[in-house]
Design a protein around this motif. Structure first.
Motif, PDB file in Angstrom:
ATOM      1  N   ARG A 149      22.860  80.693 -70.492  1.00 27.07           N
ATOM      2  CA  ARG A 149      23.310  80.708 -69.249  1.00 27.07           C
ATOM      3  C   ARG A 149      22.282  81.148 -68.158  1.00 27.07           C
ATOM      4  O   ARG A 149      21.530  82.061 -68.680  1.00 27.07           O
ATOM      5  N   PRO A 150      22.106  80.794 -67.191  1.00 23.61           N
ATOM      6  CA  PRO A 150      20.898  81.150 -66.325  1.00 23.61           C
ATOM      7  C   PRO A 150      20.871  82.498 -66.161  1.00 23.61           C
ATOM      8  O   PRO A 150      19.806  83.009 -66.010  1.00 23.61           O
ATOM      9  N   GLN A 151      21.837  83.447 -66.075  1.00 20.39           N
ATOM     10  CA  GLN A 151      21.749  84.693 -65.659  1.00 20.39           C
ATOM     11  C   GLN A 151      21.226  85.547 -66.937  1.00 20.39           C
ATOM     12  O   GLN A 151      20.664  86.600 -66.978  1.00 20.39           O
ATOM     13  N   HIS A 152      21.163  84.826 -68.198  1.00 20.39           N
ATOM     14  CA  HIS A 152      20.666  85.507 -69.509  1.00 20.39           C
ATOM     15  C   HIS A 152      19.277  84.915 -69.720  1.00 20.39           C
ATOM     16  O   HIS A 152      18.927  85.348 -70.728  1.00 20.39           O
ATOM     17  N   ALA A 153      18.852  84.048 -69.070  1.00 14.20           N
ATOM     18  CA  ALA A 153      17.687  83.321 -69.428  1.00 14.20           C
ATOM     19  C   ALA A 153      16.163  84.249 -69.832  1.00 14.20           C
ATOM     20  O   ALA A 153      15.934  84.287 -70.702  1.00 14.20           O
ATOM     21  N   ASN A 154      16.223  84.927 -68.611  1.00 14.72           N
ATOM     22  CA  ASN A 154      14.866  85.795 -68.640  1.00 14.72           C
ATOM     23  C   ASN A 154      15.173  86.938 -69.648  1.00 14.72           C
ATOM     24  O   ASN A 154      14.185  87.095 -70.102  1.00 14.72           O
ATOM     25  N   ARG A 155      16.275  87.433 -69.711  1.00 14.44           N
ATOM     26  CA  ARG A 155      16.460  88.555 -70.590  1.00 14.44           C
ATOM     27  C   ARG A 155      16.234  87.733 -71.918  1.00 14.44           C
ATOM     28  O   ARG A 155      15.661  88.873 -73.102  1.00 14.44           O
ATOM     29  N   ALA A 156      16.962  86.805 -72.319  1.00 16.47           N
ATOM     30  CA  ALA A 156      16.773  86.092 -73.673  1.00 16.47           C
ATOM     31  C   ALA A 156      15.039  85.913 -74.083  1.00 16.47           C
ATOM     32  O   ALA A 156      14.589  86.108 -75.130  1.00 16.47           O
ATOM     33  N   TRP A 157      14.490  85.383 -73.205  1.00 13.92           N
ATOM     34  CA  TRP A 157      13.066  85.055 -73.367  1.00 13.92           C
ATOM     35  C   TRP A 157      12.207  86.259 -73.588  1.00 13.92           C
ATOM     36  O   TRP A 157      11.450  86.286 -74.549  1.00 13.92           O
ATOM     37  N   SER A 158      12.332  87.358 -72.758  1.00 14.51           N
ATOM     38  CA  SER A 158      11.685  88.517 -72.822  1.00 14.51           C
ATOM     39  C   SER A 158      12.134  89.099 -74.341  1.00 14.51           C
ATOM     40  O   SER A 158      11.178  89.790 -74.870  1.00 14.51           O
ATOM     41  N   LEU A 159      13.346  89.343 -74.698  1.00 12.18           N
ATOM     42  CA  LEU A 159      13.913  89.783 -75.768  1.00 12.18           C
ATOM     43  C   LEU A 159      13.155  89.350 -77.161  1.00 12.18           C
ATOM     44  O   LEU A 159      12.867  89.876 -77.984  1.00 12.18           O
ATOM     45  N   LEU A 160      12.861  88.040 -77.173  1.00 11.91           N
ATOM     46  CA  LEU A 160      12.494  87.333 -78.407  1.00 11.91           C
ATOM     47  C   LEU A 160      11.028  87.784 -78.440  1.00 11.91           C
ATOM     48  O   LEU A 160      10.615  87.519 -79.530  1.00 11.91           O
ATOM     49  N   GLN A 161      10.336  87.813 -77.329  1.00 11.52           N
ATOM     50  CA  GLN A 161       8.938  88.267 -77.301  1.00 11.52           C
ATOM     51  C   GLN A 161       8.626  89.462 -78.017  1.00 11.52           C
ATOM     52  O   GLN A 161       7.486  89.760 -78.434  1.00 11.52           O
ATOM     53  N   THR A 162       9.753  90.435 -78.172  1.00  8.36           N
ATOM     54  CA  THR A 162       9.433  91.589 -79.185  1.00  8.36           C
ATOM     55  C   THR A 162      10.032  91.318 -80.537  1.00  8.36           C
ATOM     56  O   THR A 162      10.331  92.534 -81.298  1.00  8.36           O
ATOM     57  N   ARG A 163      10.408  90.236 -80.778  1.00 10.41           N
ATOM     58  CA  ARG A 163      10.884  89.683 -82.260  1.00 10.41           C
ATOM     59  C   ARG A 163      10.280  88.783 -82.845  1.00 10.41           C
ATOM     60  O   ARG A 163      11.074  88.017 -83.440  1.00 10.41           O
ATOM     61  N   GLY A 164       9.077  88.640 -82.793  1.00 13.10           N
ATOM     62  CA  GLY A 164       8.424  87.879 -83.319  1.00 13.10           C
ATOM     63  C   GLY A 164       7.853  86.564 -82.799  1.00 13.10           C
ATOM     64  O   GLY A 164       7.147  85.608 -83.152  1.00 13.10           O
ATOM     65  N   TRP A 165       8.238  86.250 -81.405  1.00 14.70           N
ATOM     66  CA  TRP A 165       7.962  84.958 -80.706  1.00 14.70           C
ATOM     67  C   TRP A 165       6.975  85.411 -79.715  1.00 14.70           C
ATOM     68  O   TRP A 165       7.094  86.604 -79.010  1.00 14.70           O
ATOM     69  N   LYS A 166       5.696  84.859 -79.628  1.00 23.35           N
ATOM     70  CA  LYS A 166       4.710  85.166 -78.795  1.00 23.35           C
ATOM     71  C   LYS A 166       4.506  84.075 -77.929  1.00 23.35           C
ATOM     72  O   LYS A 166       4.776  82.913 -77.722  1.00 23.35           O
ATOM     73  N   LEU A 167       4.106  84.521 -76.523  1.00 25.04           N
ATOM     74  CA  LEU A 167       3.674  83.565 -75.289  1.00 25.04           C
ATOM     75  C   LEU A 167       2.146  83.360 -75.425  1.00 25.04           C
ATOM     76  O   LEU A 167       1.352  84.454 -75.178  1.00 25.04           O
ATOM     77  N   PRO A 168       1.639  82.172 -75.865  1.00 22.64           N
ATOM     78  CA  PRO A 168       0.237  82.170 -75.641  1.00 22.64           C
ATOM     79  C   PRO A 168      -0.474  82.283 -74.530  1.00 22.64           C
ATOM     80  O   PRO A 168       0.072  81.895 -73.306  1.00 22.64           O
ATOM     81  N   GLU A 169      -1.632  82.737 -74.434  1.00 24.37           N
ATOM     82  CA  GLU A 169      -2.388  83.200 -73.126  1.00 24.37           C
ATOM     83  C   GLU A 169      -2.630  81.682 -72.592  1.00 24.37           C
ATOM     84  O   GLU A 169      -2.815  81.547 -71.285  1.00 24.37           O
TER      85      GLU A 169
END
Length: 415
Positions: A149-169
């Motif tokens: 849901r739109p209100q959870h998108a940024n939170r989900a995206w940021s959370l996963l970056q602390t659990r093994g998922w990375k954003l390439p430079e």
């Protein structure tokens, strides 16, 4: 269209199809394996004509079809001792291993988000794997598409970056995805697995009248390996496959998966054709659904009722429909025999989708690509100093030759 995704020139040249009045044996094999129930006699007939294993393997890798293709060819008794078959087996083995890893990551990711009370709806391949197919590995895919849901998108995206998922430079920053239907893709630290957190089904430029809320409201829960997942209902899955292919990908990308997915959804059933046709018309997606379903019926043997196609088709006589179909079929897979003119390709796409008749206004799929590329600097042709008059004439001549060639194309029939 996947942002920033581009087919390497080496792949294009490796699957070159020489000028002919029919599709190459390699493409015919690929199309036969897209059917819900592949025709063994037809497979053997194409194989008997001879195939180029290098081209076939390149196509299979491009379409992520290696594991399915290997299984179907093995069933009809292809000589497993040939070097080309061994190359395909290697591709298939890698694909299966990647799918096993991706499925494990999916379970872990959904569990992580569930603990934070973030619901996830599985889109595209992941959702289809647990509904239209017998297993996750039976639906090869390159990434995970998760709708939140739109209100959870940024939170989900940021959370996963602390659990093994990375954003390439090299992604180019979050701002580049403003207006896009998903946040910047994340890659898992364990390998090449890719994940997209979606807020919507389509990019902001789309012309369709639909609500993502409706997808949530009519979604269903399925259990796989002891874990519960939320997936779209079959009607919405088919609608999304049709629109994503015909509009977002302009019928030029993900073709094998689209044909196979559509055929699998139709065979699985669970929806009413009359309701689907009404949804397509009401959302201004009639022509997108028409072309995807027509191609799926003719090339993958799907059981699409005549009355459904008749209710969705653009306002052209069959003569025009058949010639547009030849062009769309010729564009399904990478080949040097594809239309060489961007302008002609777009013109033919517009003729098929009929944006004015469909009430699409000025919205076109290439606007998404243009927005995406806007921050990447000038195009290669502009950096080189622009087009010459001779170059334009060559392109006009090549476009005219293509139109003549495609008018003679003999279409395969998969039934």
């Amino acid at each position: 269209m996947k942002a920033g995704r581009k087919l390497p020139r080496s792949t294009i040249s490796s699957v070159r199809v020489t000028s002919r009045s029919s599709l190459s044996s390699e493409i015919q094999l690929l199309l036969l394996t897209a059917a819900a129930s592949p025709n063994d006699a037809a497979l053997r007939n194409v194989l008997s004509a001879g195939i180029n294993w290098q081209r076939l393997c390149a196509l299979a890798a491009h379409e992520k079809a290696a594991s399915v293709l290997l299984r179907q060819l093995g069933r009809v008794g292809v000589d497993a001792g040939t070097s080309g078959y061994q190359d395909l087996r290697q591709l298939a083995t890698i694909s299966v291993m990647q799918m096993l890893q991706l499925e494990q990551l999916l379970h872990q990711t959904v569990d992580i988000l569930a603990k934070q009370e973030i619901e996830v709806l599985l889109l595209k391949g992941a959702g289809l794997a647990y509904t239209a197919y017998s297993s996750f590995a039976d639906r090869p895919m390159g990434d995970l598409d998760l709708l939140v849901r739109p209100q959870h998108a940024n939170r989900a995206w940021s959370l996963l970056q602390t659990r093994g998922w990375k954003l390439p430079e090299a992604q180019g920053g979050v701002d580049r995805f403003t207006g896009h239907h998903h946040l910047p893709p994340l890659f898992h630290e364990s390998g090449a697995s890719r994940l997209e957190i979606h807020e919507n089904l389509l990019p902001g430029e789309h012309p369709f009248v639909f609500s993502t809320v409706a997808f949530w409201e009519r979604a269903k829960r399925v259990t796989a390996n002891g874990q519960v997942f939320i997936v779209p209902n079959s009607m919405h899955q088919l609608w999304h496959v049709c629109v994503h292919f015909a509009w977002s990908h302009a019928m030029q990308w993900g073709s094998w998966r689209t044909l196979r997915d559509s055929a699998a959804i139709i065979r699985h059933g669970g929806f009413d054709w009359t309701e689907f046709a009404s949804l397509a018309r009401d959302t201004r997606a009639a022509t997108c659904c028409f072309w995807t379903l027509r191609l799926t019926r003719s090339l993958a043997g799907a059981d699409v009722p005549d009355h459904v196609l008749a209710s969705l088709r653009p306002p052209y006589p069959e003569f025009i429909i058949e010639r547009l179909e030849r062009h769309f079929v010729s564009s399904l897979f990478p080949s040097e025999d594809r239309c060489p003119s961007v302008w002609v390709t777009r013109w033919l796409w517009e003729a098929g989708i009929a944006p004015r008749w469909s009430k699409h206004g000025a919205a076109r799929p290439w606007q998404v690509t243009e927005r995406w590329m806007a921050g990447s600097g000038p195009a290669e042709s502009e950096r080189a100093g622009g087009h010459t008059l001779a170059g334009w004439f060559r392109k006009i001549g090549a476009g005219a030759a293509y139109l003549l060639r495609v008018s003679r194309l003999s279409l395969p029939v998969n039934s």
